[in-house]
Design a protein around this motif. Structure first.
Motif, PDB file in Angstrom:
ATOM      1  N   GLY A 259      34.255  38.666  45.492  1.00 38.45           N
ATOM      2  CA  GLY A 259      34.100  40.288  45.027  1.00 38.45           C
ATOM      3  C   GLY A 259      32.718  40.596  44.361  1.00 38.45           C
TER       4      GLY A 259
ATOM      5  N   GLN B 205      26.951  42.736  48.712  1.00 40.71           N
ATOM      6  CA  GLN B 205      27.929  44.133  48.427  1.00 40.71           C
ATOM      7  C   GLN B 205      27.270  45.179  49.020  1.00 40.71           C
ATOM      8  OE1 GLN B 205      27.927  44.992  44.244  1.00 40.71           O
ATOM      9  NE2 GLN B 205      30.238  45.582  44.423  1.00 40.71           N
TER      10      GLN B 205
ATOM     11  N   THR C 127      39.260  50.411  47.807  1.00 43.23           N
ATOM     12  CA  THR C 127      39.032  48.961  47.980  1.00 43.23           C
ATOM     13  C   THR C 127      38.337  48.138  46.924  1.00 43.23           C
ATOM     14  OG1 THR C 127      38.895  49.517  50.261  1.00 43.23           O
ATOM     15  CG2 THR C 127      38.171  47.220  49.539  1.00 43.23           C
ATOM     16  N   TYR C 128      37.466  48.547  46.167  1.00 45.62           N
ATOM     17  CA  TYR C 128      36.813  48.180  44.899  1.00 45.62           C
ATOM     18  C   TYR C 128      37.723  47.670  43.791  1.00 45.62           C
ATOM     19  CZ  TYR C 128      33.650  46.697  41.232  1.00 45.62           C
ATOM     20  OH  TYR C 128      32.728  46.066  40.237  1.00 45.62           O
TER      21      TYR C 128
ATOM     22  N   HIS D  16      40.931  42.695  45.223  1.00 42.31           N
ATOM     23  CA  HIS D  16      39.770  42.713  44.745  1.00 42.31           C
ATOM     24  C   HIS D  16      39.816  41.718  43.213  1.00 42.31           C
ATOM     25  CE1 HIS D  16      35.577  44.327  43.523  1.00 42.31           C
ATOM     26  NE2 HIS D  16      35.263  42.820  43.698  1.00 42.31           N
TER      27      HIS D  16
END
Length: 195
Positions: free
Chosen positions: A103, A70, A90-91, A96
């Motif tokens: 993830g 990550q 994006t997270y 995700h």
């Protein structure tokens, strides 16, 4: 009896860690027995103890490795403040949310990590703080410590937002939770970077 070289052993260990990390994030730590983990890696149960002292040892190693990944992912975003918004978006994306095995290990495993032994908690803490420090350095390059606590709380907000979104049966509401989480995270991070 065939003896494998050091490189083979390292590659096998890496394969176990990678497949375990994905399985843990998908099925949970408690829902992933050693036999299943080894089968995922294409190995027998007996090979497990050549690489790890215990399942707890594998959990600590896999969680640390997932968080290292990550941290590498974070470097794919533009440096400085410019990379923060796309990182948050994006997270907190439906993609995700819908693919936990690919993830964030925190969003997938936090409720189980808190029940792990101290070495796993320490490995998790060290890895998370490295991520937090990287983000803090983006926001306040001259004084990252000044925003560290805020970044940690935003990280917690994002994890919780993703977990809640994953848990809701109403897809539209789940998407709204993600959108509000993005707004909340960016508001706090923007305020932190303006210090």
């Amino acid at each position: 009896m065939v003896r494998y070289g050091k490189e083979h052993k390292l590659a096998t260990r890496k394969r176990i860690i990678e497949t375990a990390g994905r399985r843990f994030k998908r099925d949970g730590i408690d829902g992933s027995g050693v036999a299943t983990l080894m089968k995922d890696a294409g190995l027998t149960n007996g090979a497990f103890y050549a690489h790890f002292e215990s399942k707890e040892d594998l959990v600590a190693t896999a969680v640390s490795e997932q968080l290292r990944g990550q941290r590498e992912w974070l470097t794919s975003f533009e440096s400085g403040r410019a990379g923060i918004e796309p990182m948050v978006r994006t997270y907190l994306s439906p993609e995700h949310r819908d693919n936990p095995e690919d993830g964030c290990p925190s969003a997938a495993l936090l409720d189980e990590i808190c029940r792990c032994a101290d070495p796993t908690k320490q490995a998790y803490t060290n890895s998370v703080l490295a991520i937090i420090d990287d983000i803090a350095a983006r926001l306040a390059p001259h004084d990252p410590q000044s925003v560290r606590a805020k970044v940690l709380s935003v990280y917690a907000l994002m994890i919780g937002t993703l977990q809640l979104s994953r848990s809701l049966a109403d897809r539209r509401l789940a998407d709204e939770v993600l959108e509000q989480g993005i707004r909340n995270a960016l508001t706090v991070l923007d305020a932190a970077s303006e210090r």
